[in-house]
Design a protein around this motif. Structure first.
Motif, mmCIF file in Angstrom:
data_model
loop_
_atom_site.group_PDB
_atom_site.id
_atom_site.type_symbol
_atom_site.label_atom_id
_atom_site.label_comp_id
_atom_site.label_asym_id
_atom_site.label_seq_id
_atom_site.Cartn_x
_atom_site.Cartn_y
_atom_site.Cartn_z
ATOM 1 N N ARG A 1 -4.496 10.530 -0.563
ATOM 2 C CA ARG A 1 -4.285 9.472 -1.996
ATOM 3 C C ARG A 1 -3.602 8.011 -1.378
ATOM 4 O O ARG A 1 -2.776 8.372 -0.585
ATOM 5 C CB ARG A 1 -3.143 10.575 -2.764
ATOM 6 C CG ARG A 1 -2.510 9.590 -3.750
ATOM 7 C CD ARG A 1 -1.812 10.135 -4.978
ATOM 8 N NE ARG A 1 -2.581 11.052 -5.634
ATOM 9 C CZ ARG A 1 -2.068 11.898 -6.930
ATOM 10 N NH1 ARG A 1 -0.650 11.662 -6.998
ATOM 11 N NH2 ARG A 1 -2.577 12.542 -7.598
ATOM 12 N N TYR B 1 5.230 9.640 -6.708
ATOM 13 C CA TYR B 1 4.024 9.318 -6.495
ATOM 14 C C TYR B 1 2.998 10.660 -6.200
ATOM 15 O O TYR B 1 1.971 10.746 -6.809
ATOM 16 C CB TYR B 1 3.696 8.242 -5.472
ATOM 17 C CG TYR B 1 2.436 7.808 -5.022
ATOM 18 C CD1 TYR B 1 1.540 7.367 -5.852
ATOM 19 C CD2 TYR B 1 1.989 8.476 -3.691
ATOM 20 C CE1 TYR B 1 0.152 6.897 -5.469
ATOM 21 C CE2 TYR B 1 0.659 7.725 -3.491
ATOM 22 C CZ TYR B 1 -0.154 7.216 -4.201
ATOM 23 O OH TYR B 1 -1.557 6.941 -3.796
ATOM 24 N N VAL C 1 -3.315 9.152 -11.420
ATOM 25 C CA VAL C 1 -2.432 7.834 -10.984
ATOM 26 C C VAL C 1 -3.027 6.753 -12.007
ATOM 27 O O VAL C 1 -4.191 6.397 -11.914
ATOM 28 C CB VAL C 1 -2.733 7.442 -9.626
ATOM 29 C CG1 VAL C 1 -1.989 6.228 -9.209
ATOM 30 C CG2 VAL C 1 -2.443 8.652 -8.505
ATOM 31 N N THR C 2 -2.071 6.276 -12.762
ATOM 32 C CA THR C 2 -2.465 5.323 -13.638
ATOM 33 C C THR C 2 -1.447 4.056 -13.272
ATOM 34 O O THR C 2 -0.409 4.120 -12.419
ATOM 35 C CB THR C 2 -1.839 5.806 -15.024
ATOM 36 O OG1 THR C 2 -0.500 5.950 -15.235
ATOM 37 C CG2 THR C 2 -2.654 6.978 -15.581
ATOM 38 N N ASP C 3 -1.755 2.979 -14.079
ATOM 39 C CA ASP C 3 -0.789 1.743 -13.823
ATOM 40 C C ASP C 3 0.643 1.934 -14.023
ATOM 41 O O ASP C 3 1.241 1.373 -13.396
ATOM 42 C CB ASP C 3 -1.577 0.622 -14.494
ATOM 43 C CG ASP C 3 -2.732 0.051 -14.054
ATOM 44 O OD1 ASP C 3 -3.335 0.496 -12.788
ATOM 45 O OD2 ASP C 3 -3.535 -0.492 -14.661
ATOM 46 N N ARG D 1 0.872 -1.228 0.067
ATOM 47 C CA ARG D 1 -0.028 -0.124 -0.132
ATOM 48 C C ARG D 1 0.964 1.366 0.015
ATOM 49 O O ARG D 1 1.719 1.245 0.727
ATOM 50 C CB ARG D 1 -0.894 0.068 1.536
ATOM 51 C CG ARG D 1 -1.992 1.073 1.276
ATOM 52 C CD ARG D 1 -3.208 0.612 0.700
ATOM 53 N NE ARG D 1 -4.181 1.637 0.775
ATOM 54 C CZ ARG D 1 -5.193 1.603 0.002
ATOM 55 N NH1 ARG D 1 -5.137 1.026 -1.364
ATOM 56 N NH2 ARG D 1 -6.338 2.384 -0.191
ATOM 57 N N LEU E 1 2.116 4.102 -11.442
ATOM 58 C CA LEU E 1 2.633 3.096 -10.093
ATOM 59 C C LEU E 1 3.612 2.348 -10.493
ATOM 60 O O LEU E 1 4.483 1.946 -9.626
ATOM 61 C CB LEU E 1 1.265 2.343 -9.776
ATOM 62 C CG LEU E 1 -0.013 3.200 -9.001
ATOM 63 C CD1 LEU E 1 -1.054 2.316 -8.955
ATOM 64 C CD2 LEU E 1 0.507 3.980 -7.882
ATOM 65 N N THR F 1 0.588 5.491 0.272
ATOM 66 C CA THR F 1 -0.343 6.772 0.596
ATOM 67 C C THR F 1 0.418 8.050 0.416
ATOM 68 O O THR F 1 1.797 8.140 0.338
ATOM 69 C CB THR F 1 -0.636 6.384 2.085
ATOM 70 O OG1 THR F 1 0.266 6.909 2.778
ATOM 71 C CG2 THR F 1 -1.632 5.213 2.017
ATOM 72 N N HIS G 1 -3.065 3.810 -2.573
ATOM 73 C CA HIS G 1 -3.368 2.843 -3.866
ATOM 74 C C HIS G 1 -2.649 1.523 -3.446
ATOM 75 O O HIS G 1 -1.699 1.732 -2.453
ATOM 76 C CB HIS G 1 -2.948 3.557 -5.165
ATOM 77 C CG HIS G 1 -3.608 4.590 -5.796
ATOM 78 N ND1 HIS G 1 -3.378 5.901 -5.517
ATOM 79 C CD2 HIS G 1 -4.427 4.553 -6.523
ATOM 80 C CE1 HIS G 1 -3.806 6.529 -6.269
ATOM 81 N NE2 HIS G 1 -4.832 6.019 -6.873
ATOM 82 N N ASP G 2 -3.124 0.536 -3.875
ATOM 83 C CA ASP G 2 -2.503 -0.711 -3.531
ATOM 84 C C ASP G 2 -1.199 -0.577 -4.807
ATOM 85 O O ASP G 2 -1.370 -0.342 -5.596
ATOM 86 C CB ASP G 2 -3.301 -2.015 -4.040
ATOM 87 C CG ASP G 2 -4.550 -1.971 -2.675
ATOM 88 O OD1 ASP G 2 -4.490 -1.636 -1.735
ATOM 89 O OD2 ASP G 2 -5.667 -2.246 -3.222
ATOM 90 N N LEU G 3 -0.087 -1.445 -4.119
ATOM 91 C CA LEU G 3 1.020 -1.395 -5.046
ATOM 92 C C LEU G 3 1.626 -2.855 -4.746
ATOM 93 O O LEU G 3 2.356 -3.001 -3.643
ATOM 94 C CB LEU G 3 1.865 -0.290 -4.928
ATOM 95 C CG LEU G 3 3.119 -0.254 -5.641
ATOM 96 C CD1 LEU G 3 2.842 -0.028 -7.012
ATOM 97 C CD2 LEU G 3 4.202 0.945 -5.356
#
Length: 419
Positions: free
Chosen positions: A42, A227, A233-235, A34, A238, A36, A44-46
């Motif tokens: 903001r 980040y 935020v796109t794939d 994760r 990330l 942040t 996202h999973d990563l």
């Protein structure tokens, strides 16, 4: 790794979970996949971030501990978690800055980005997500009388944490500089060990903790700021962040290189071996390789010169330490025939110092060997010279200075309490 952990959650944050271990003195810190920013606004999973963070953290804390800085980190448990001493966390973030950038510019209008702080700028922020971790002054920290595990944060605790924070930054800055990367700023946290009540560098240090610019170029940044800067935020965005974090973790493999330099102790007689072994012992404590040789500048001049030439031919940083009493010809002869630093450390008895030390101090023109009387001083002097080109030795010296300062600070505090 099979150390049992009960699994009960002590505390859960945005990027990690702290769990209870059967060993009451330890906790298990489990990283999340994760990322942040902005107090969690903001997030996202990563996938894969937990393992990268765990690897980064382990390498950084291993470096700090080998330098001699006290931390809560114990060892890696598995790919995503590590064991740490159980601590009561001090709810402050300690930030050290070398270069003005980011939020500092917003809080200090008129300061140009790139302004260099010498000494490093130290700031503290109270951990309070609801109020966006407000900056606190030294006076606010002291007046708050924060309590961590029964320890009230007062002048002693503040000063120790402040000095340790700057030391951590400086040793990591040196290490990154050796890899052509500029450490711009970083944050750390402290905990109070539940059992010993010691102040320990705690929590996780990974790519969420610093700004890192390869070659000092902001455009090449490899930290979480990439980040934060993503408009959308796109794939792919990330994936780039993940690649940056992995780059950092891989670079850390070079944080503790093999020693490059060498201290060569030349003794005029085998009877001086005990004195020389003490020099080697103190060198070892500072991660300085040390070799002992027996040679007399008076009785075997050509052999002495051959030994000097042998070591110079290695093409590495060298320091010679000459150990000879009475009439010390070894140091001056070595100094006259090498461009490497030479340190005299004569093995003199207290009653002979006033008479025999002059052969080490009074030198012919054109020579520059220094003189110390104690083995520890010889090792420290030699290490300081080699530290100019070896960040591992530099970090050992810097941490030693911190620990000596801390011990004196605590002794003074104890003395004041008894007045």
């Amino acid at each position: 790794m099979t150390e049992p952990c009960a699994g009960a959650v002590l505390i859960e944050g945005k990027t990690k979970v702290v769990k209870v271990c059967d060993d009451r003195g330890h906790v298990l810190v489990v990283n999340k996949d994760r990322i942040t920013a902005g107090d969690g606004v903001r997030a996202h999973d990563l996938e894969g971030k937990a393992a990268i963070s765990n690897s980064t953290n382990a390498k950084v804390f291993t470096f700090l501990q080998e330098a001699g800085i006290k931390t809560s980190w114990v060892r890696t448990f598995d790919s995503k978690s590590y064991l740490a001493r159980k601590c009561h966390m001090v709810p402050l973030e300690w930030v050290t800055r070398r270069v003005a950038t980011g939020s500092f510019l917003k809080r200090h209008t008129g300061v140009t980005e790139g302004y260099r702080f010498t000494p490093p700028k130290l700031e503290t922020f109270y951990k309070d997500d609801a109020n966006h971790d407000p900056q606190w002054s030294e006076e606010q920290v002291l007046e708050a009388k924060l309590n961590a595990g029964g320890v009230v944060i007062g002048r002693l605790e503040y000063d120790i944490m402040a000095r340790t924070t700057v030391t951590v930054f400086e040793v990591l800055e040196r290490a990154w500089a050796a890899l052509d990367c500029a450490l711009i700023d970083m944050k750390i946290e402290f905990g109070i060990d539940e059992e010993t009540k010691e102040i320990l560098v705690s929590d996780t240090i990974d790519s969420d903790s610093w700004r890192l610019w390869p070659s000092g170029d902001k455009r090449l940044m490899k930290d979480k700021q990439v980040y934060r800067n993503l408009e959308t935020v796109t794939d792919e965005g990330l994936s780039q962040v993940k690649r940056n974090f992995q780059w950092v973790a891989d670079k850390l493999d070079s944080f503790i290189p093999k020693p490059r330099g060498l201290v060569v102790v030349l003794m005029g007689s085998p009877s001086d071996a005990q004195h020389c072994e003490k020099i080697r012992e103190h060198c070892k404590k500072l991660s300085v390789p040390c070799e002992l040789r027996v040679t007399s500048a008076h009785k075997g001049t050509q052999e002495t010169l051959a030994i000097i030439t042998q070591y110079e031919g290695m093409g590495i940083p060298l320091v010679f330490v000459a150990v000879a009493g009475r009439s010390n010809g070894l140091g001056p002869v070595t100094s006259a025939n090498t461009c490497c630093p030479v340190i005299n450390c004569p093995p003199l008895k207290p009653e002979d110092v006033a008479r025999d030390v002059w052969s080490s101090l009074s030198l012919p023109s054109g020579m520059g060997c220094g003189t110390v009387l104690y083995p520890e001083a010889a090792a420290q002097n030699a290490a300081s010279i080699l530290a100019l080109s070896d960040h591992v030795i530099w970090s050992k010296i810097r941490a030693k200075q911190l620990n000596l300062w801390t011990a004196l600070k605590q002794a003074d505090w104890s003395m004041c309490q008894s007045n």
